[in-house]
Enzyme design. Structure first.
Site, PDB file in Angstrom:
ATOM      1  N   CYS A 111      -0.214   4.037   2.315  1.00 26.80           N
ATOM      2  CA  CYS A 111       0.026   3.794   3.751  1.00 26.80           C
ATOM      3  C   CYS A 111       1.514   3.895   4.097  1.00 26.80           C
ATOM      4  O   CYS A 111       1.875   4.437   5.125  1.00 26.80           O
ATOM      5  CB  CYS A 111      -0.438   2.400   4.176  1.00 26.80           C
ATOM      6  SG  CYS A 111      -1.905   1.817   3.392  1.00 26.80           S
ATOM      7  N   ASP A 112       2.357   3.307   3.253  1.00 22.27           N
ATOM      8  CA  ASP A 112       3.758   3.115   3.649  1.00 22.27           C
ATOM      9  C   ASP A 112       4.763   3.929   2.839  1.00 22.27           C
ATOM     10  O   ASP A 112       5.958   3.885   3.116  1.00 22.27           O
ATOM     11  CB  ASP A 112       4.109   1.618   3.531  1.00 22.27           C
ATOM     12  CG  ASP A 112       3.182   0.769   4.380  1.00 22.27           C
ATOM     13  OD1 ASP A 112       2.910   1.180   5.515  1.00 22.27           O
ATOM     14  OD2 ASP A 112       2.708  -0.280   3.900  1.00 22.27           O
TER      15      ASP A 112
ATOM     16  N   CYS B  72       0.849  -1.196   0.000  1.00 25.33           N
ATOM     17  CA  CYS B  72       0.000   0.000   0.000  1.00 25.33           C
ATOM     18  C   CYS B  72       0.882   1.243   0.000  1.00 25.33           C
ATOM     19  O   CYS B  72       1.453   1.607   1.030  1.00 25.33           O
ATOM     20  CB  CYS B  72      -0.905  -0.017   1.227  1.00 25.33           C
ATOM     21  SG  CYS B  72      -1.871   1.485   1.421  1.00 25.33           S
TER      22      CYS B  72
END
Ligand code: NAP
Length: 308
Positions: free
Chosen positions: A138-139, A135
């Site tokens: 997200c990261d 992701c």
């Protein structure tokens, strides 16, 4: 005391699930949403959604998920935070077995979505969070000023490569064919980005790591030649796997594992509906998931009227 029997239990609190909850609760049906973590599903991991109408500046997926939950709860839908362990969809009433107890309903909506597909490489699981990611929204921030590889050629890979190009120093997109599957809207920005390189006709065949990722081995599919690409992170964006483990053996699935259901969202057992990314369909988007949620309740109301 006898167990409560809900008119509708919805498994999964993404956009399809909470739209079904909104329509059901607003129609006066007793409605329970069983969600593992928090509202929004995969959408909650999307930083910026620009193709859901009504938000002229776009909206972040987490906020949209929370708002959808609140909208459904305003009409009396109840959320149970629990993990669904098993279901009995042929029983009467239908049973949803969860980590927090068993729940009963006349109708069940499956809104479990789809999870990122993995490459299936040795050490992939062990290195997840230590260089291997699924992701970018997200990261991605962990890779400021670093080099990352994105694997895939669809809309997710294209969107991830663009997002990462704004954070990382260098992005290398590795795709197994010589053209992208991603829609045209992504092509020009990808080609224009100064720090995105392309490895066409190539696949990642190994992950190089000690305690964390240091690079990937890439194989040229035309020549068979293998080369090492040193990098700090790899983002796997190769599509998604429907979350249908729970219903296997009870509902008919297609070859890719999606629940077979047409535009009515009716699955292969009476009183069971499949909405959003988990259903066989042409376009998996937030707008098509919410449409499914509304249609499922319409179909369920017809079914409940016949039961009475
Ligand atoms: P996708 O469209 O199925 O694309 C998957 C990509 O990964 C394809 O390019 C495929 O290659 C490649 N691939 C699959 N398995 C692989 C493997 N084992 N090794 C290497 N490459 C592999 O999946 P997606 O991009 O995640 O999109 C999923 C759905 O979400 C789509 O309906 C998409 O339109 C939607 N979506 C939309 C947006 C948007 O509109 N902004 C953004 C993200 C996602 P081939 O091309 O060779 O098959």
């Amino acid at each position: 005391m006898a167990n409560k029997i809900y008119d509708m239990i919805i498994i999964g609190g993404g956009p399809g699930g909470y739209t079904a909850a909104l329509y059901a609760a607003r129609a006066g049906l007793s409605t329970l949403v069983v969600e593992k973590l928090s509202a929004g599903g995969q959408m909650a991991l999307t930083e910026q959604i620009d193709n859901y109408p009504g938000f002229e500046q776009g909206v972040d997926g987490f906020t949209l998920g929370e708002r959808m939950q609140q909208g459904a709860e305003r009409f009396g839908a109840v959320t149970e935070l629990a993990e669904v362990l098993a279901v009995d969809l042929a029983a009467s009433p239908k049973v949803v077995y969860t980590s927090e107890g068993d729940f009963y309903a006349r109708t069940v909506v499956i809104a479990t979505g789809a999870n990122p597909r993995h490459l299936g490489l040795p050490r992939e699981q062990e290195l997840t969070g230590r260089g291997v990611n699924y992701c970018a929204a997200c990261d991605g921030m962990q890779y400021r000023g670093k080099t990352v590889v994105v694997v895939g050629g669809g809309n997710s890979a294209a969107a991830d490569a663009l997002l990462l190009s704004r954070v990382a120093e260098k992005v290398i997109l590795v795709h197994r064919r010589d053209t992208l599957r991603a829609t045209k809207v992504y092509h020009q920005p990808l080609m224009k980005a100064q720090n995105i390189e392309f490895r066409w006709n190539s696949e990642v065949v190994a992950l190089q790591a000690e305690s964390k990722l240091t690079g990937v081995t890439v194989k040229d599919r035309l020549t068979g030649e293998e080369s090492l690409l040193p990098c700090d992170g790899v983002f796997v964006s190769v599509g998604r796997q429907p979350a249908t483990e729970l219903v296997k053996g009870q509902l008919q699935l297609d070859d890719a594992g999606y629940i077979l259901a047409d535009e009515t969202t009716r699955a292969s057992l009476p009183g069971v509906y499949a909405v959003g990314d988990v259903r066989t369909k042409q376009l998996r988007q937030v707008v098509t998931a919410v449409a499914d949620g509304a249609v499922a309740v319409h179909s369920a109301e017809e079914y409940l009227a016949e039961l009475n």
